[in-house]
Design a protein around this motif. Structure first.
Motif, PDB file in Angstrom:
ATOM      1  N   LYS A 103       0.825  -1.206   0.000  1.00 23.09           N
ATOM      2  CA  LYS A 103       0.000   0.000   0.000  1.00 23.09           C
ATOM      3  C   LYS A 103       0.863   1.262   0.000  1.00 23.09           C
ATOM      4  N   VAL A 104       1.853   1.299   0.886  1.00 25.75           N
ATOM      5  CA  VAL A 104       2.711   2.488   1.001  1.00 25.75           C
ATOM      6  C   VAL A 104       3.465   2.734  -0.299  1.00 25.75           C
ATOM      7  N   THR A 105       3.983   1.663  -0.906  1.00 31.35           N
ATOM      8  CA  THR A 105       4.732   1.811  -2.157  1.00 31.35           C
ATOM      9  C   THR A 105       3.814   2.228  -3.302  1.00 31.35           C
ATOM     10  N   GLY A 106       2.620   1.642  -3.356  1.00 31.32           N
ATOM     11  CA  GLY A 106       1.660   2.031  -4.387  1.00 31.32           C
ATOM     12  C   GLY A 106       1.259   3.489  -4.256  1.00 31.32           C
ATOM     13  N   LEU A 107       1.083   3.949  -3.031  1.00 31.04           N
ATOM     14  CA  LEU A 107       0.742   5.351  -2.794  1.00 31.04           C
ATOM     15  C   LEU A 107       1.885   6.277  -3.207  1.00 31.04           C
ATOM     16  N   TYR A 108       3.109   5.827  -2.970  1.00 23.24           N
ATOM     17  CA  TYR A 108       4.254   6.661  -3.368  1.00 23.24           C
ATOM     18  C   TYR A 108       4.360   6.734  -4.891  1.00 23.24           C
ATOM     19  N   LEU A 109       4.095   5.626  -5.561  1.00 22.13           N
ATOM     20  CA  LEU A 109       4.069   5.651  -7.028  1.00 22.13           C
ATOM     21  C   LEU A 109       3.009   6.626  -7.526  1.00 22.13           C
ATOM     22  N   LEU A 110       1.871   6.626  -6.851  1.00 26.00           N
ATOM     23  CA  LEU A 110       0.788   7.519  -7.241  1.00 26.00           C
ATOM     24  C   LEU A 110       1.162   8.980  -6.981  1.00 26.00           C
ATOM     25  N   LEU A 111       1.886   9.211  -5.911  1.00 22.27           N
ATOM     26  CA  LEU A 111       2.368  10.566  -5.620  1.00 22.27           C
ATOM     27  C   LEU A 111       3.310  11.043  -6.725  1.00 22.27           C
ATOM     28  N   LEU A 112       4.252  10.194  -7.112  1.00 21.82           N
ATOM     29  CA  LEU A 112       5.171  10.555  -8.192  1.00 21.82           C
ATOM     30  C   LEU A 112       4.413  10.861  -9.474  1.00 21.82           C
ATOM     31  N   LEU A 113       3.386  10.066  -9.740  1.00 21.78           N
ATOM     32  CA  LEU A 113       2.587  10.246 -10.947  1.00 21.78           C
ATOM     33  C   LEU A 113       1.834  11.567 -10.901  1.00 21.78           C
TER      34      LEU A 113
END
Length: 272
Positions: A103-113
């Motif tokens: 979840k945390v990594t997916g959220l960080y990917l979404l932040l970068l996006l």
């Protein structure tokens, strides 16, 4: 003593997260991190016990999730970076069970996006793919990671209707991902606005409402004024572009993007 205090604090943190009492969460996080310092486990060490590592990881993960709930992306990024040494530990030192790494990594990917950092997005994704291959894990089965991947692919294709559809709550892996919807829709509007300026001299306000996924014509007028467009006689007029800036390819691509998005938006309004 510090371990027992930390366990009690973490239990309280989970409760504040469920009740959305984020003001109390912030003070509890400070208390939990102080306990980690006393346990000398804020950073993983060879001497750290498995139990202490698990407590530290959970503390930082709760901090990351609470930061997202508070829309504090700077704090979230800091927690994500602090978690990396824990996520890189082998299963024998720190079991993956109970972790919110996905979840945390997916959220960080979404932040970068959402920030338009495509280079950072792909660098992290490549790192995840290598780690998954080494661990014998299929990254395509991880919904929290696949969600931002689908969004990035849709954005690269110019399929803004797909991005809009993905930001619906039922499509998201968890509640936290929904907090990026506003940022992503803002990105979509800017992209479509840019295409609109290149493709047409003007469009009706009613079409702009559907095209930009806005909820009222008043919102369209406000958006138009912020964009430097002219609103007159029920239409939006775009500033004339330089002739050498408008190539045939740009016009065709922009036209296709707008027609696809507008058609989807109209269908959505009909369904609703």
């Amino acid at each position: 003593m510090a371990e027992k205090e930390l366990q009690t604090t973490l239990q309280q943190l989970r409760q504040t997260l469920q009740s959305h009492n984020y003001q109390q969460s912030t003070s509890l996080l400070s208390k939990a991190k102080l306990a980690l310092l006393n346990l000398n486990t804020l950073i993983p060490r060879e001497s750290s016990s498995r139990k202490h590592l698990q407590l530290a990881r959970e503390t930082l993960e709760l901090g990351a999730i609470i930061s997202i709930r508070l829309k504090d992306t700077v704090s979230f990024t800091r927690y994500f970076q602090q978690l990396q040494p824990f996520y890189s530990l082998p299963e024998s030192s720190l079991p993956h069970d109970g972790s919110h790494a996905s979840k945390v990594t997916g959220l960080y990917l979404l932040l970068l996006l959402s920030e338009g950092d495509y280079a950072g997005f792909h660098t992290l994704l490549e790192t995840l793919e290598v780690a998954a291959a080494q661990a014998g894990i299929k990254l395509e089965d991880d919904q929290c990671i696949q969600y931002p991947i689908r969004l990035e692919q849709a954005l690269m294709e110019g399929s803004y209707d797909k991005v809009w559809g993905e930001t619906k709550r039922e499509k998201m892996p968890s509640e936290e991902f929904g907090l990026f919807a506003e940022i992503l829709i803002g990105t979509i509007r800017k992209e479509i606005a840019s295409c609109s300026e290149r493709a047409y001299p003007s469009i009706p306000i009613s079409d702009a409402k559907s095209l930009l996924f806005l909820d009222s014509e008043g919102s369209v007028v406000n958006f138009a004024k912020e964009s430097g467009w002219v609103v007159r006689d029920g239409r939006i007029y775009f500033p004339q572009q330089e002739d050498d800036y408008l190539s045939k390819d740009i016009l065709v691509t922009s036209d296709q993007v707008i027609e696809n998005t507008l058609g989807y938006a109209r269908e959505l309004e009909t369904i609703v």
